[in-house]
Design an enzyme around this catalytic site. Structure first.
Site, PDB file in Angstrom:
ATOM      1  N   CYS A   1       8.298   0.938  -1.631  1.00 36.45           N
ATOM      2  CA  CYS A   1       8.655   1.740  -2.801  1.00 36.45           C
ATOM      3  C   CYS A   1       9.892   2.537  -2.428  1.00 36.45           C
ATOM      4  CB  CYS A   1       7.510   2.670  -3.205  1.00 36.45           C
ATOM      5  SG  CYS A   1       7.897   3.712  -4.629  1.00 36.45           S
TER       6      CYS A   1
ATOM      7  N   GLU B   1      11.346  -1.499  -8.618  1.00 32.97           N
ATOM      8  CA  GLU B   1      11.304  -2.523  -7.581  1.00 32.97           C
ATOM      9  C   GLU B   1      12.264  -3.636  -7.966  1.00 32.97           C
ATOM     10  OE1 GLU B   1      11.293  -3.455  -4.478  1.00 32.97           O
ATOM     11  OE2 GLU B   1       9.397  -2.341  -4.351  1.00 32.97           O
TER      12      GLU B   1
END
Length: 229
Positions: free
Chosen positions: A2, A102
């Protein structure tokens, strides 16, 4: 992993949602593109009724000088890694988010960014570990986000995802021991996350405005079954 976050819900909504008060120095400013090294807003086990800001990147306690730090920790091995061991044992926190980003790899092309958020646009919490790095002249509160294997939504996008906590697990994450917390370090089990393609504006942390979260046109993006408007 992340590597980018956002938090732009109104302060009053966040305080009501988490039953906590913003106490961060400088107050609260909505952010659409939070990068490593920036501050994340967190709730720690030591102050569960406060929303504070902390440097994104856990700085190893042995570092002589402050550095960017480790932005993610693999939940499967955090208890075994020297840099995370103490934090894993006794310093859990909630990392508050309006949605994370992402990038999906493609054959021979540029990576495509996605926004992942909770359906209905409610804020949520990711599992984190916090620490305080102490230097000769300063102390820095710092945090890392725990990651795990992807769920069905994330699997076509990336091979890791943050540990997103169901709302009813947030309190236990802060109060339970490490064995109980380990049980929460799994792919997000609910079906209320959604994802859609966004433009590569998010690649530049200097772009920090609502345009970052605007979806691409589906006809042009090839979003297919992975997207949600």
């Amino acid at each position: 992993m992340c590597g980018r976050n956002s938090l732009f819900h109104p302060q009053a909504d966040l305080e009501a949602r988490f039953d906590a008060e913003v106490v961060a120095d400088g107050g609260y400013t909505p952010r659409y593109n939070i990068a490593p090294g920036d501050d994340l807003h967190i709730i720690t086990n030591k102050a569960p009724d406060e929303i504070d800001a902390s440097h994104w990147g856990l700085i190893p306690f042995w570092a002589d000088e402050p550095e960017e730090g480790l932005i993610n920790a693999r939940s499967e091995t955090a208890a075994e890694k020297r840099v995370f061991q103490e934090a894993w044992e006794s310093r859990p926190c909630l990392v508050i988010s309006s949605g994370f980003y992402e990038w999906r790899a493609s054959t021979g092309g540029a990576k495509q960014p996605y926004r992942i958020y909770r359906d209905g646009e409610s804020a949520f919490a990711m599992a984190g570990l916090w620490d305080v790095w102490e230097g000769d002249d300063e102390t820095i509160s710092c945090v890392t986000i725990l990651t795990t294997e992807p769920n069905d939504l994330m699997d076509p996008i990336h091979d890791r995802m943050p540990v997103v906590l169901p709302q009813d697990a947030e309190s236990e994450w802060l109060t339970a021991g490490p064995d109980a917390r380990q049980e929460h370090c799994r792919p997000y089990p609910e079906d209320d996350l959604a994802a859609y393609e966004i433009s590569t504006r998010v690649n530049n942390p200097g772009n920090d405005d609502p345009q970052v979260i605007e979806p691409l046109d589906h006809e042009q993006s090839g979003l297919g079954e992975f997207g949600s408007g």
